[in-house]
Design an enzyme around this catalytic site. Structure first.
Site, mmCIF file in Angstrom:
data_model
loop_
_atom_site.group_PDB
_atom_site.id
_atom_site.type_symbol
_atom_site.label_atom_id
_atom_site.label_comp_id
_atom_site.label_asym_id
_atom_site.label_seq_id
_atom_site.Cartn_x
_atom_site.Cartn_y
_atom_site.Cartn_z
ATOM 1 C CB SER A 82 -7.541 -2.687 7.435
ATOM 2 O OG SER A 82 -6.802 -3.086 6.310
ATOM 3 C CD GLN A 114 0.075 0.957 10.206
ATOM 4 O OE1 GLN A 114 1.033 0.796 9.480
ATOM 5 N NE2 GLN A 114 -1.130 1.211 9.728
ATOM 6 C CB THR A 149 -3.497 2.660 0.446
ATOM 7 O OG1 THR A 149 -3.744 1.652 1.425
ATOM 8 C CG2 THR A 149 -2.314 3.495 0.898
ATOM 9 N N GLY A 167 -1.955 -6.811 4.442
ATOM 10 C CA GLY A 167 -0.935 -6.830 3.407
ATOM 11 C C GLY A 167 -0.116 -5.553 3.390
ATOM 12 C CG ASP A 168 3.408 -2.811 3.554
ATOM 13 O OD1 ASP A 168 4.524 -2.721 3.007
ATOM 14 O OD2 ASP A 168 2.830 -1.828 4.052
ATOM 15 C CE LYS A 193 -6.131 -4.160 10.408
ATOM 16 N NZ LYS A 193 -5.056 -4.758 9.598
ATOM 17 C CG ASN A 214 -3.299 -1.916 -3.755
ATOM 18 O OD1 ASN A 214 -3.400 -1.071 -2.879
ATOM 19 N ND2 ASN A 214 -4.327 -2.616 -4.196
ATOM 20 C CE LYS A 247 3.557 -1.962 7.568
ATOM 21 N NZ LYS A 247 2.375 -1.271 7.050
#
Length: 447
Positions: free
Chosen positions: A379, A112, A211, A166-167, A91, A242, A127
């Protein structure tokens, strides 16, 4: 200082991964914390856990050809690093930015692993991304790129295998195009294969905010452990995407005042507090520059082209832009200005020497793998809703997020105390995240 065994393992990892400074930085930081663990738990060393943790289970690099609006063929490079699946499916987000390379993707994927472990949810670490930059591209160009990217990536992902999100550079538009192509190629409406989806087609409320909200909530928890809070304090926030936008929003909800935002062109200072609606209009709708905020604020804000946003005095710092944006000089300035807490909204935004200064000063410092875990936690909540064909209210989902951030804070704080470093959230986060993954790896045998 690392013992000879840890140092030898670290030397091997660095030698096997040359030319990847961000990955090296992330690995070193974890190794520095784990020296105390290896002394108490030699079984982790006997099972070569660290050696296996630093070697991704799978690294996928592929060509992404697409046609621009002029009919010219363009070629980018795509990446997916599936780092560790001991706790669940891989993830982690996808980053579309011109500077993306394998080393950056590996650093993000390595971080992560521990971040996802800290959430307490059943997700592993991974990632991905591309050196494609959506900035300045038309919707048609972004769509064609995303379709080409997913044409290869779809072979390697799935709700029980690997779940991207997303990132930087990958928002609702890009996730929509990626999911549409996945659905087209597989002939399945597998909602759980991607997170960050639109609310009308499988997305979760609070995911957009998660986040940034989480980083502010973690700051609140750190301050609460010291008998104070965000209320009445000024927050210095970097970034205007964001994460930054919703960190600002949560600071305001908690009674503080966020007075800055930034992008690559400079930063703005608004002593009355950032006008969120204006910032969202400029950055999320118009995709404009931060200087436009000052132009349209009617003289209440000033734009600074040169210098650092960390020169602005404040009580709380929330770095929410990108890796290594806050260096030792910035840290000294923040400390001289009396900063009480730093909560990292971005991934590894503080350089190692900046982190060391914060730790030596004894301020509340929340590392990214703990402080910004709210995004991936939500998520995972989106995955739960997809699996049960259910949708949750904003209030209930935010309540779950708040509980998760509170638990992460408590876990890191208690772990730091257990290992003789009270208040050291860096050590607490690394050790708490590591132990859960390591125990699962030992249970599975040598694989």
């Amino acid at each position: 200082m690392l013992d000879s065994s840890l140092q030898a393992t670290l030397d091997t990892v660095l030698a096997r991964n040359p030319g990847e400074p961000e990955f090296h930085q992330a690995v070193r930081e974890v190794f520095d914390s784990l020296a105390v663990v290896q002394k108490r738990h030699p079984e982790y060393n006997d099972a070569a856990i660290l050696t296996r943790l630093c070697e991704p289970e799978r690294q996928i690099i592929f060509r992404v050809p697409w046609v621009d609006d002029k009919g010219q063929v363009q070629v980018n490079r795509g990446f997916r690093v599936e780092f560790n699946s001991a706790l669940g499916p891989y993830k982690g987000g996808l980053r579309f930015r011109g500077n993306v390379n394998l080393g950056i993707v590996k650093f993000l994927g390595f971080e992560q692993i521990f971040k996802n472990s800290l959430t307490g949810l059943p997700i592993g670490g991974g990632k991905g991304g591309s050196d494609f930059d959506p900035a300045g591209k038309s919707d048609g160009e972004v769509m064609r790129f995303c379709q080409s990217f997913m044409t290869e990536l779809h072979r390697h992902i799935g709700e029980h295998t690997d779940v991207p999100a997303g990132d930087i550079g990958v928002g609702a538009r890009e996730i929509g195009y990626l999911f549409g192509q996945y659905k087209r190629l597989t002939n399945r409406y597998e909602a759980g294969v991607l997170t960050g989806k639109g609310l009308t087609w499988g997305g979760s409320l609070v995911r957009t905010e998660a986040t940034g909200y989480g980083a502010a909530l973690f700051a609140q928890e750190m301050l609460g452990a010291r008998g104070t809070s965000i209320e009445g304090r000024k927050a210095i926030v970097s970034g205007s995407g964001n994460v930054a936008i919703y960190a600002i929003e949560k600071v305001h909800q908690l009674g503080g005042t966020a007075i800055t935002a930034s992008d690559s062109s400079g930063y703005v200072v608004d002593e009355d507090g950032i006008d969120l609606e204006l910032l969202k209009q400029i950055k999320e709708v118009e995709r404009g520059r931060i200087s436009e905020y000052a132009d349209r604020r009617g003289g209440k804000a000033r734009f600074v082209k040169d210098g650092s946003v960390w020169d602005v005095p404040g009580d709380i710092a929330l770095p929410c832009a990108t890796q290594n944006e806050l260096n030792a000089r910035d840290a000294k300035t923040l400390l001289e200005n009396g900063v009480a807490a730093v909560s990292e909204g971005a991934n590894m935004p503080s350089t190692p020497d900046a982190v060391e200064l914060f730790r030596e000063a004894g301020i509340a410092f929340g590392p990214g793998k703990a402080a910004n875990a709210g995004g991936v936690a939500t998520s995972a909540l989106e995955m739960q809703q997809n699996a049960s064909r259910d949708t949750w209210s904003f209030e209930y989902t935010e309540q779950r997020l708040t509980e998760i951030m509170r638990n992460i804070h408590q876990n890191t704080l208690e772990t730091a105390e257990e290992f003789g470093r009270p208040g050291d959230y860096v050590l607490g986060a690394n050790v708490a995240g590591f132990r859960k993954v390591a125990n699962a790896m030992i249970a599975f045998g040598v694989i």
